[in-house]
Motif scaffolding. Structure first.
Motif, PDB file in Angstrom:
ATOM      1  N   PHE A 140       0.866  -1.175   0.000  1.00 20.62           N
ATOM      2  CA  PHE A 140       0.000   0.000   0.000  1.00 20.62           C
ATOM      3  C   PHE A 140       0.908   1.231   0.000  1.00 20.62           C
ATOM      4  CE2 PHE A 140      -2.815  -3.128   1.872  1.00 20.62           C
ATOM      5  CZ  PHE A 140      -4.092  -2.760   1.492  1.00 20.62           C
ATOM      6  N   TYR A 141       0.363   2.346  -0.466  1.00 18.50           N
ATOM      7  CA  TYR A 141       1.097   3.603  -0.378  1.00 18.50           C
ATOM      8  C   TYR A 141       0.778   4.298   0.934  1.00 18.50           C
ATOM      9  CZ  TYR A 141       2.283   3.279  -5.324  1.00 18.50           C
ATOM     10  OH  TYR A 141       2.784   2.872  -6.532  1.00 18.50           O
ATOM     11  N   LYS A 142       1.731   5.060   1.401  1.00 17.17           N
ATOM     12  CA  LYS A 142       1.504   5.834   2.623  1.00 17.17           C
ATOM     13  C   LYS A 142       0.384   6.848   2.411  1.00 17.17           C
ATOM     14  CE  LYS A 142       4.046   8.374   6.186  1.00 17.17           C
ATOM     15  NZ  LYS A 142       5.377   8.906   6.587  1.00 17.17           N
ATOM     16  N   ARG A 143       0.288   7.333   1.175  1.00 15.76           N
ATOM     17  CA  ARG A 143      -0.706   8.365   0.868  1.00 15.76           C
ATOM     18  C   ARG A 143      -2.115   7.807   0.712  1.00 15.76           C
ATOM     19  NH1 ARG A 143       2.025   7.411  -4.074  1.00 15.76           N
ATOM     20  NH2 ARG A 143       0.622   6.728  -5.743  1.00 15.76           N
ATOM     21  N   ASP A 144      -2.272   6.476   0.683  1.00 17.23           N
ATOM     22  CA  ASP A 144      -3.575   5.871   0.393  1.00 17.23           C
ATOM     23  C   ASP A 144      -3.700   4.553   1.156  1.00 17.23           C
ATOM     24  OD1 ASP A 144      -5.771   4.522  -0.755  1.00 17.23           O
ATOM     25  OD2 ASP A 144      -5.498   5.554  -2.657  1.00 17.23           O
ATOM     26  N   HIS A 145      -4.594   4.523   2.139  1.00 19.63           N
ATOM     27  CA  HIS A 145      -4.691   3.324   2.983  1.00 19.63           C
ATOM     28  C   HIS A 145      -5.698   2.302   2.464  1.00 19.63           C
ATOM     29  CE1 HIS A 145      -8.392   5.054   4.097  1.00 19.63           C
ATOM     30  NE2 HIS A 145      -8.197   5.325   5.372  1.00 19.63           N
ATOM     31  N   THR A 146      -6.364   2.621   1.350  1.00 21.10           N
ATOM     32  CA  THR A 146      -7.419   1.742   0.848  1.00 21.10           C
ATOM     33  C   THR A 146      -7.015   0.964  -0.392  1.00 21.10           C
ATOM     34  OG1 THR A 146      -9.119   3.226   1.732  1.00 21.10           O
ATOM     35  CG2 THR A 146      -9.803   1.683   0.005  1.00 21.10           C
ATOM     36  N   HIS A 147      -6.349   1.638  -1.312  1.00 28.39           N
ATOM     37  CA  HIS A 147      -6.046   1.029  -2.608  1.00 28.39           C
ATOM     38  C   HIS A 147      -4.645   0.446  -2.630  1.00 28.39           C
ATOM     39  CE1 HIS A 147      -9.121   4.183  -3.328  1.00 28.39           C
ATOM     40  NE2 HIS A 147      -9.696   3.165  -3.960  1.00 28.39           N
ATOM     41  N   THR A 148      -4.529  -0.706  -3.217  1.00 28.21           N
ATOM     42  CA  THR A 148      -3.257  -1.426  -3.219  1.00 28.21           C
ATOM     43  C   THR A 148      -2.359  -0.997  -4.373  1.00 28.21           C
ATOM     44  OG1 THR A 148      -4.391  -3.195  -4.417  1.00 28.21           O
ATOM     45  CG2 THR A 148      -4.064  -3.501  -2.052  1.00 28.21           C
ATOM     46  N   SER A 149      -1.072  -1.166  -4.147  1.00 29.44           N
ATOM     47  CA  SER A 149      -0.098  -1.086  -5.239  1.00 29.44           C
ATOM     48  C   SER A 149      -0.201  -2.381  -6.041  1.00 29.44           C
ATOM     49  CB  SER A 149       1.311  -0.951  -4.663  1.00 29.44           C
ATOM     50  OG  SER A 149       1.677  -2.156  -3.992  1.00 29.44           O
ATOM     51  N   ALA A 150       0.624  -2.501  -7.070  1.00 29.61           N
ATOM     52  CA  ALA A 150       0.618  -3.742  -7.856  1.00 29.61           C
ATOM     53  C   ALA A 150       0.942  -4.944  -6.969  1.00 29.61           C
ATOM     54  CB  ALA A 150       1.627  -3.632  -8.999  1.00 29.61           C
ATOM     55  N   LYS A 151       1.909  -4.776  -6.062  1.00 26.63           N
ATOM     56  CA  LYS A 151       2.268  -5.890  -5.172  1.00 26.63           C
ATOM     57  C   LYS A 151       1.121  -6.245  -4.241  1.00 26.63           C
ATOM     58  CE  LYS A 151       7.317  -5.746  -4.956  1.00 26.63           C
ATOM     59  NZ  LYS A 151       8.504  -5.623  -4.067  1.00 26.63           N
ATOM     60  N   GLY A 152       0.406  -5.237  -3.770  1.00 30.61           N
ATOM     61  CA  GLY A 152      -0.729  -5.494  -2.892  1.00 30.61           C
ATOM     62  C   GLY A 152      -1.860  -6.188  -3.619  1.00 30.61           C
ATOM     63  N   ALA A 153      -2.115  -5.766  -4.850  1.00 30.29           N
ATOM     64  CA  ALA A 153      -3.167  -6.388  -5.649  1.00 30.29           C
ATOM     65  C   ALA A 153      -2.816  -7.838  -5.974  1.00 30.29           C
ATOM     66  CB  ALA A 153      -3.380  -5.590  -6.934  1.00 30.29           C
ATOM     67  N   LEU A 154      -1.540  -8.067  -6.273  1.00 31.55           N
ATOM     68  CA  LEU A 154      -1.090  -9.435  -6.552  1.00 31.55           C
ATOM     69  C   LEU A 154      -1.218 -10.303  -5.303  1.00 31.55           C
ATOM     70  CD1 LEU A 154       0.152 -11.215  -8.773  1.00 31.55           C
ATOM     71  CD2 LEU A 154       2.394 -10.595  -7.889  1.00 31.55           C
TER      72      LEU A 154
END
Length: 500
Positions: A224-238
């Motif tokens: 996740f990004y520090k700026r966004d606690h809801t939406h995942t990065s590519a690694k989070g989505a994977l």
């Protein structure tokens, strides 16, 4: 009689041939949900992805297809009100699958002038009648469970197979733990699954457990990004997609038959940004002479881009090429990369003695032969060298971006020194001649220097009038980042964050 038998044989052969030629229709896995399933257009803008963009990597594509129909900002209610569910439902055929995940947006207001997307909490039959303040339509709003159940029943009615997920966890931490939603949307999703004898994946709990195993520091700015606690990065989505695949294997759902034993997953390719220039751009161990390229990665999303600083102190457009530095850098360029070109500070040096780094002035094709030890060098104009680098960058499929040189800490007539009539002008003309993007970094910096004043700007140059320290380098890098963030044509807006 013989004619009748012959005709029968012909018709049978045609019929058999037609059936034999008709290919098996693969089942399709449809994903429906919000931005945590598909963010934006599903292209990773801003570094944000949904798990629906990666679930296909865990499935045998020769046997099953995947379509991600999720849409950011929707709730279980608005996904249906907008006709998005009808689009999927109308396409469903027997044997298809629908992966369902809603909840993040269902907690909003039932009726307001902003989104009006909330649902009634729970799984009951209670309703609320409203005149929708956005659409003006009279609407009967149901519970979260009612909307999820409708998707389930519609799916089953088409002979397709629904799978319900609890919403992914947010990157919120309390005492080293990630809060679950097992008393709200996770619970209600599970209750609807049980009530309808449907496979349920507790994605919320499984992913939260995985996150806790990694620890908050390892999760933030990676999954996740520090700026966004809801939406995942590519690694989070994977990560979310892998959990869904692994949990499906434990069920009796037939979708598990299409899950690959050893999936070869991959993340989106990072964009490469190459920096080509002199000491005002280069990395340096000298704290009093730091190029802006050293500070630039601070303003980039390094989960999306690699910043590769090839700049070298003391080089001109001429010597960068003559010494082979350009060929070394160019060998690494790939299609889709970005190459920032910035020279000029050293091009005004001696042409035929001392450091042999001066280039001929201007944009023309004139040359000068210079003897250097046992080598005779043909020296060209500054514009000739710049145009050569632009052309060869394009030949590699990369995007050249020409930057004017940075201004010195000199203030003739109380104005920041700029080389409007020489290297700034020629850099621009080089870009125009080769149809490349040009950024007048000199003027952008000079304007800000004027606003700050001489005394403040002096602090940026601890060594001399040309080289900045870390504060000045960061100042310059931030100005460039702001320009890139606003520039639509370059295509780096989703990777640059000037306010970091």
């Amino acid at each position: 009689m013989k004619a009748f038998k012959f005709l029968t044989i012909i018709l049978f052969t045609i019929s058999f041939s037609s059936c034999a030629q008709q290919p098996d229709i693969k089942p399709t896995v449809y994903t429906v949900g919000d931005s945590t399933v598909k963010n934006g257009r599903g292209d990773g803008y801003g570094g944000l992805w949904g798990w629906g963009d990666f679930i296909g990597q865990f499935l045998d594509s020769s046997k099953v297809s995947v379509e991600n129909h999720a849409l950011g900002g929707t709730s279980s209610r608005t996904f249906q009100n907008l006709g998005l569910w009808d689009t999927v439902c109308n396409k469903l055929k027997q044997g298809d699958y629908v992966l369902i995940q809603f909840g993040h947006n269902d907690n909003g207001p039932v009726n307001d002038t902003i989104r009006a997307r909330g649902t009634i909490k729970g799984v009951g039959e209670e309703t609320e009648e409203i005149d929708n303040m956005i659409t003006g339509v009279h609407e009967i709003v149901h519970s979260y469970g009612w909307y999820i159940e409708k998707v389930v029943k519609d799916t089953k009615g088409k002979g397709a197979i629904p799978v319900i997920m609890s919403p992914i966890p947010r990157n919120d931490w309390k005492d080293g733990k990630v809060p679950r939603n097992n008393n709200s949307y996770g619970l209600w999703a599970k209750q609807i699954a049980e009530r309808n004898d449907v496979t349920f994946i507790d994605l919320n709990n499984e992913m939260a457990t995985k996150m806790e195993g990694l620890g908050e520091e390892n999760v933030t700015e990676t999954y996740f990004y520090k700026r966004d606690h809801t939406h995942t990065s590519a690694k989070g989505a994977l990560m979310a997609a892998s959990i869904i695949a692994n949990e499906l294997k434990k069920t009796d759902n037939s979708l598990k038959d299409y899950i690959l034993e050893n999936p070869k997953t991959q993340l989106p390719k990072k964009k490469n940004i190459f920096l080509i220039g002199d000491s005002t751009m280069a990395n340096s161990s000298n704290p009093n002479a730091i190029g802006w390229g050293m500070a630039f990665p601070k303003f980039c999303d390094t989960m999306q881009v690699n910043v590769i600083n090839k700049a070298r102190g003391g080089r001109s457009s001429r010597t960068f090429i003559f010494e082979g530095l350009w060929d070394e850098a160019k060998a690494e360029f790939q299609k889709g990369d970005y190459v920032f070109l910035q020279f000029g500070h050293n091009d005004a040096g001696n042409i035929d003695k001392a450091k042999y780094r001066g280039s001929l002035k201007g944009m023309g094709d004139e040359t000068q032969e210079v003897k250097r030890d046992s080598v005779t060098e043909t020296v060209h104009t500054y514009g000739w060298y710049m145009k050569k680098m632009i052309r060869e960058t394009k030949e590699k499929g990369a995007m050249p971006i020409v930057l004017s040189l940075t201004p010195r800490n000199e203030w003739p007539n109380e104005k920041v020194e700029q080389r409007f009539d020489t290297y700034v002008k020629w850099a621009k003309e080089s870009a125009e001649a080769e149809n490349a993007i040009y950024i007048d970094l000199s003027d952008a910096i000079a304007q800000k220097y004027q606003e700050l004043g001489k005394e403040k700007v002096k602090e940026f140059f601890p060594k001399d009038h040309t080289h900045t320290g870390i504060e000045g380098a960061t100042f310059t890098a931030k100005i460039l980042a702001k320009i890139l963030k606003a520039h639509k044509e370059i295509g780096l807006r989703g990777c640059i964050y000037p306010n970091k």
